[in-house]
Design a protein around this motif. Sequence first.
Motif, PDB file in Angstrom:
ATOM      1  N   MET A  67       3.937   6.026  -5.305  1.00 55.09           N
ATOM      2  CA  MET A  67       4.010   6.021  -6.767  1.00 55.09           C
ATOM      3  C   MET A  67       2.864   6.836  -7.366  1.00 55.09           C
ATOM      4  SD  MET A  67       6.764   4.447  -7.649  1.00 55.09           S
ATOM      5  CE  MET A  67       6.591   3.770  -9.294  1.00 55.09           C
ATOM      6  N   GLU A  68       1.701   6.804  -6.730  1.00 59.46           N
ATOM      7  CA  GLU A  68       0.568   7.615  -7.198  1.00 59.46           C
ATOM      8  C   GLU A  68       0.901   9.098  -7.165  1.00 59.46           C
ATOM      9  OE1 GLU A  68      -2.940   6.500  -5.008  1.00 59.46           O
ATOM     10  OE2 GLU A  68      -2.920   4.474  -5.850  1.00 59.46           O
ATOM     11  N   GLU A  69       1.772   9.500  -6.237  1.00 56.35           N
ATOM     12  CA  GLU A  69       2.201  10.899  -6.183  1.00 56.35           C
ATOM     13  C   GLU A  69       2.884  11.322  -7.488  1.00 56.35           C
ATOM     14  OE1 GLU A  69       3.056  10.743  -1.354  1.00 56.35           O
ATOM     15  OE2 GLU A  69       4.725  11.122  -2.734  1.00 56.35           O
TER      16      GLU A  69
ATOM     17  N   ASP B 163       0.824  -1.225   0.000  1.00 59.45           N
ATOM     18  CA  ASP B 163       0.000   0.000   0.000  1.00 59.45           C
ATOM     19  C   ASP B 163       0.851   1.267   0.000  1.00 59.45           C
ATOM     20  OD1 ASP B 163      -2.363  -1.436  -0.061  1.00 59.45           O
ATOM     21  OD2 ASP B 163      -2.711  -1.285   2.105  1.00 59.45           O
ATOM     22  N   ASN B 164       1.902   1.296   0.826  1.00 62.91           N
ATOM     23  CA  ASN B 164       2.750   2.486   0.870  1.00 62.91           C
ATOM     24  C   ASN B 164       3.471   2.698  -0.456  1.00 62.91           C
ATOM     25  OD1 ASN B 164       2.074   3.282   3.448  1.00 62.91           O
ATOM     26  ND2 ASN B 164       3.791   2.252   4.417  1.00 62.91           N
ATOM     27  N   ALA B 165       3.897   1.610  -1.079  1.00 59.00           N
ATOM     28  CA  ALA B 165       4.539   1.721  -2.393  1.00 59.00           C
ATOM     29  C   ALA B 165       3.544   2.288  -3.406  1.00 59.00           C
ATOM     30  CB  ALA B 165       5.069   0.368  -2.851  1.00 59.00           C
ATOM     31  N   GLN B 166       2.327   1.780  -3.381  1.00 61.03           N
ATOM     32  CA  GLN B 166       1.302   2.289  -4.294  1.00 61.03           C
ATOM     33  C   GLN B 166       1.052   3.777  -4.061  1.00 61.03           C
ATOM     34  OE1 GLN B 166      -2.257  -0.004  -5.141  1.00 61.03           O
ATOM     35  NE2 GLN B 166      -1.335  -1.810  -4.173  1.00 61.03           N
ATOM     36  N   ASN B 167       0.958   4.171  -2.793  1.00 58.65           N
ATOM     37  CA  ASN B 167       0.674   5.570  -2.459  1.00 58.65           C
ATOM     38  C   ASN B 167       1.757   6.518  -2.955  1.00 58.65           C
ATOM     39  OD1 ASN B 167      -1.672   4.736  -1.193  1.00 58.65           O
ATOM     40  ND2 ASN B 167      -0.796   4.788   0.864  1.00 58.65           N
TER      41      ASN B 167
ATOM     42  N   ARG C 236      11.720   5.427  -3.089  1.00 67.47           N
ATOM     43  CA  ARG C 236      11.280   5.699  -4.457  1.00 67.47           C
ATOM     44  C   ARG C 236      12.201   6.713  -5.129  1.00 67.47           C
ATOM     45  NH1 ARG C 236       6.581   9.682  -4.545  1.00 67.47           N
ATOM     46  NH2 ARG C 236       8.384  11.010  -4.166  1.00 67.47           N
ATOM     47  N   ASP C 237      12.509   7.783  -4.424  1.00 67.48           N
ATOM     48  CA  ASP C 237      13.345   8.840  -4.992  1.00 67.48           C
ATOM     49  C   ASP C 237      14.771   8.356  -5.232  1.00 67.48           C
ATOM     50  OD1 ASP C 237      11.108  10.433  -4.931  1.00 67.48           O
ATOM     51  OD2 ASP C 237      11.755  11.606  -3.185  1.00 67.48           O
ATOM     52  N   GLU C 238      15.287   7.524  -4.323  1.00 64.69           N
ATOM     53  CA  GLU C 238      16.627   6.961  -4.494  1.00 64.69           C
ATOM     54  C   GLU C 238      16.657   6.054  -5.731  1.00 64.69           C
ATOM     55  OE1 GLU C 238      19.970   4.595  -1.829  1.00 64.69           O
ATOM     56  OE2 GLU C 238      17.865   4.415  -1.263  1.00 64.69           O
ATOM     57  N   ILE C 239      15.647   5.227  -5.887  1.00 68.56           N
ATOM     58  CA  ILE C 239      15.562   4.360  -7.061  1.00 68.56           C
ATOM     59  C   ILE C 239      15.456   5.209  -8.327  1.00 68.56           C
ATOM     60  CG2 ILE C 239      14.105   2.681  -8.270  1.00 68.56           C
ATOM     61  CD1 ILE C 239      13.407   1.532  -5.455  1.00 68.56           C
ATOM     62  N   ARG C 240      14.588   6.208  -8.312  1.00 67.56           N
ATOM     63  CA  ARG C 240      14.391   7.059  -9.490  1.00 67.56           C
ATOM     64  C   ARG C 240      15.679   7.779  -9.877  1.00 67.56           C
ATOM     65  NH1 ARG C 240      10.103  11.814  -9.119  1.00 67.56           N
ATOM     66  NH2 ARG C 240      11.620  12.333  -7.538  1.00 67.56           N
TER      67      ARG C 240
ATOM     68  N   ASP D  38       0.655   4.199 -11.549  1.00 66.66           N
ATOM     69  CA  ASP D  38      -0.301   3.300 -10.917  1.00 66.66           C
ATOM     70  C   ASP D  38       0.273   1.886 -10.802  1.00 66.66           C
ATOM     71  OD1 ASP D  38      -2.530   2.009  -9.956  1.00 66.66           O
ATOM     72  OD2 ASP D  38      -3.803   2.480 -11.666  1.00 66.66           O
ATOM     73  N   LEU D  39       0.402   1.396  -9.576  1.00 68.08           N
ATOM     74  CA  LEU D  39       0.888   0.033  -9.337  1.00 68.08           C
ATOM     75  C   LEU D  39      -0.255  -0.959  -9.126  1.00 68.08           C
ATOM     76  CD1 LEU D  39       3.918   0.415  -6.867  1.00 68.08           C
ATOM     77  CD2 LEU D  39       3.955   0.243  -9.347  1.00 68.08           C
ATOM     78  N   ALA D  40      -1.495  -0.530  -9.340  1.00 62.52           N
ATOM     79  CA  ALA D  40      -2.652  -1.378  -9.037  1.00 62.52           C
ATOM     80  C   ALA D  40      -2.639  -2.694  -9.809  1.00 62.52           C
ATOM     81  CB  ALA D  40      -3.952  -0.627  -9.311  1.00 62.52           C
TER      82      ALA D  40
END
Length: 165
Positions: free
Chosen positions: A63-65, A57-61, A142-146, A69-71
């Motif tokens: 990424m939605e920013e 859920d946190n990963a989805q949230n 997420r930002d580190e990966i990006r 969409d990881l759905a």
Amino acid sequence: MEAIKRILFVCTGNTCRSPMAEYLLKDLIAKSGDVEMENWEILSAGISAVKDAEANDNAQNVMEELNIDLADHSSHNIEELELSQEDLIITMTRKHSRALVLRHPDLADKIFTLKELTELDTDSRDIQDPFGLSEEVYRQTRDEIRDNLRVLLEKLKNFELIEED
């Protein structure tokens, strides 16, 4: 030269880091406008993944920013895949890389951590697992990966990672 066309991202459970990396790279490629790269196959899997689990859920949230969409993500265990088909296998940690090389020594020349490939100057050579931590930690991950994927994409575009057969 043979171009890299199949990239597999690997983490532990395939619900946080590797799906974020998969979808982030797909997004970066789409935004790059490079038509040839849009034909690449980008996948993710986990060394200890339970088949068909949703993204965290946190990963989805987080990424939605970024309007990603990881759905539709459904986890895969690394054992379900034919790894010899992959051109590049990118792990989140050195531990993941070691585990894969031990299981598949014939593929050692295709297995790298993300940070080995990008050579970004950071404190850690691993992308740490945010599982069970706050949404803010997921955002940082997420930002580190990006940031690493942006460097990787430029290297791939410049053929720095492509070897002659």
